[in-house]
Design a protein around this motif. Structure first.
Motif, short mmCIF file in Angstrom:
data_model
loop_
_atom_site.label_atom_id
_atom_site.label_comp_id
_atom_site.label_asym_id
_atom_site.label_seq_id
_atom_site.Cartn_x
_atom_site.Cartn_y
_atom_site.Cartn_z
N TRP A 91 0.82 -1.21 0.00
CA TRP A 91 0.00 0.00 0.00
C TRP A 91 0.85 1.25 0.00
CZ3 TRP A 91 -0.83 -3.81 3.86
CH2 TRP A 91 -0.15 -3.62 5.05
N ASN A 92 0.21 2.31 -0.45
CA ASN A 92 0.84 3.63 -0.51
C ASN A 92 0.23 4.51 0.57
OD1 ASN A 92 2.53 5.62 -1.55
ND2 ASN A 92 1.05 6.28 -3.10
N PRO A 109 -6.05 5.77 5.46
CA PRO A 109 -4.65 6.20 5.65
C PRO A 109 -3.68 5.44 4.75
CG PRO A 109 -5.67 5.52 7.73
CD PRO A 109 -6.63 5.16 6.65
N HIS A 110 -4.05 4.22 4.35
CA HIS A 110 -3.20 3.43 3.47
C HIS A 110 -4.02 2.96 2.27
CE1 HIS A 110 -1.51 2.84 7.59
NE2 HIS A 110 -0.46 3.31 6.95
N GLU A 111 -3.52 3.24 1.09
CA GLU A 111 -4.25 2.89 -0.13
C GLU A 111 -3.53 1.74 -0.83
OE1 GLU A 111 -4.60 6.04 -3.02
OE2 GLU A 111 -6.38 5.08 -3.91
N ILE A 112 -4.26 0.66 -1.07
CA ILE A 112 -3.64 -0.54 -1.66
C ILE A 112 -3.21 -0.26 -3.10
CG2 ILE A 112 -4.05 -2.95 -2.33
CD1 ILE A 112 -6.05 -3.08 0.03
N LYS A 134 -4.02 1.43 -9.65
CA LYS A 134 -3.83 2.86 -9.82
C LYS A 134 -4.46 3.59 -8.64
CE LYS A 134 -4.62 6.52 -13.11
NZ LYS A 134 -4.72 6.79 -14.53
N PRO A 135 -3.67 4.28 -7.84
CA PRO A 135 -4.24 4.93 -6.65
C PRO A 135 -5.10 6.14 -7.01
CG PRO A 135 -1.89 5.39 -6.81
CD PRO A 135 -2.22 4.48 -7.95
N ILE A 183 7.86 4.14 0.36
CA ILE A 183 7.09 2.98 -0.15
C ILE A 183 7.73 2.46 -1.44
CG2 ILE A 183 4.84 2.21 -1.04
CD1 ILE A 183 4.57 2.88 1.87
N GLN A 184 8.15 3.39 -2.28
CA GLN A 184 8.78 2.97 -3.53
C GLN A 184 10.03 2.15 -3.25
OE1 GLN A 184 9.47 5.84 -6.65
NE2 GLN A 184 10.24 4.15 -7.88
N LYS A 185 10.78 2.63 -2.25
CA LYS A 185 12.02 1.93 -1.90
C LYS A 185 11.73 0.51 -1.40
CE LYS A 185 16.06 3.25 0.66
NZ LYS A 185 16.57 4.17 1.69
#
Ligand SMILES: [Zn+2]
Length: 334
Positions: free
Chosen positions: A18-19, A30-33, A56-57, A67-69
């Motif tokens: 999640w992002n 708070p967290h988007e899958i 696609k968020p 998160i990307q890392k």
């Protein structure tokens, strides 16, 4: 697999990524899958099919750098991703009534909130937490939250599965399930009883109502004096519950309380604070049905809290609950 826990249902292992917002948080989500990975296994634990979707968020459109890392998912991949609502329907079809298994307890609460956000149905019970089983069965410690790859190392399982995709983590989990299941089958009745108690508690926590909301307050003491913050609702029926133990600082800036719903019995509340980047207090709360044992444990912590001399708990807060509602006042033991 896991016949002692699933009574013969088939099993799908689920892993999510999640992002989150870098600069702001939508309290409802708070967290988007951004990724759903899963695999279905046969009774011997062999993987028979896989499911992998990048999403696609809509809320946090830019991938957070951290998160990307961790996930290795790029912005370009997200831009090309599928809508969550479509992927969710496909996932439900993929599972075909199977029991979900996850590594760790974090995925389901995030999933629940994302599904609630799009006002879709949640057809799944809380998953079986393979991480918890692993800790209990191999180390006699349910709270030992071992990283998936450390667990593989411990079991001397080497795999060619690449890291950095949810579906690969689901596959890596699949490698551990036969070992976990073998141990599970060796448990005697009393050990099984202990485990079932733990799983029952986890299930209640997984079904808990989660609330996160920003306040306009800059200090914890101000925030907790607000009735909106301290009111207590039943996670099952939503009606107002009545305090049995008021909110108190249970240590490590975690607050706990217990209340009673007329229809659903004891409800445990957990609350913690975070500062937003602007410095105002953001509150997260969790309300779940509690067993007698949990209620006793909160009561004991509350008594321990009361033993701290008042001049030593100046940085800790306690609220006395008056009939007209909670107030923030330092109070003597009642
Ligand atoms: Zn209720």
């Amino acid at each position: 697999m896991f016949e002692r826990l699933t009574s013969g249902m088939s099993v799908v292992i689920l892993d999510l990524e999640w992002n989150q917002g870098t600069y702001y948080t939508n309290p409802r989500i708070p967290h988007e899958i951004i990724e759903i990975g899963a695999c279905r296994i046969d009774p011997e634990g062999k993987i028979v099919s896989r499911f992998s979707r990048i999403l696609k968020p809509r809320i946090y459109r830019q991938i957070d750098r951290h998160i990307q890392k961790v996930t290795g998912i790029t912005q370009e991949e997200l831009n090309r991703g599928q809508r969550f609502s479509d992927a969710w329907q496909e996932f439900i079809r993929f599972t075909d009534g199977a029991r979900l298994v996850t590594w760790g307890r974090d995925d389901f609460p995030v999933l629940k909130r994302n599904v609630e956000f799009i006002q879709a149905e949640m057809p799944f019970e809380p998953p079986i937490d393979a991480q918890l089983l692993f800790g209990y069965l191999f180390y006699n410690d349910c709270s030992r939250q071992m990283n998936l790859h450390s667990a593989l190392d411990e079991m001397k399982i080497t795999s060619e599965i690449p890291a950095h995709r949810a579906v690969y983590d689901a596959e890596a989990t699949a490698l551990l399930l036969p070992l976990i299941d073998e141990k599970l089958q060796q448990l005697d009745d009393s050990q099984m009883e202990v485990l079932e108690k733990v799983l029952d508690r986890e299930k209640r926590i997984a079904l808990a109502k989660l609330v996160t909301f920003p306040t306009s307050y800059m200090s914890y003491a101000e925030a907790i004096a607000d009735r909106r913050v301290t009111s207590f609702y039943c996670p099952v029926c939503g009606s107002r519950a009545h305090f049995a133990v008021p909110w108190f600082d249970a240590g490590k800036e975690k607050y706990e309380a217990v209340a009673r719903c007329h229809s659903h019995g004891y409800i445990q509340g957990n609350m913690h604070f975070k500062k937003s980047t602007k410095g105002n207090v953001v509150i997260s709360q969790r309300f779940s049905q509690a067993s007698e044992e949990q209620v006793r444990s909160v009561k004991n912590k509350y008594h321990a809290f009361k033993m701290i001399p008042e001049n030593k708990r100046h940085h800790r807060l306690e609220m006395r609950i008056s009939p007209s509602g909670p107030k923030n006042e330092a109070s003597n033991p009642g």
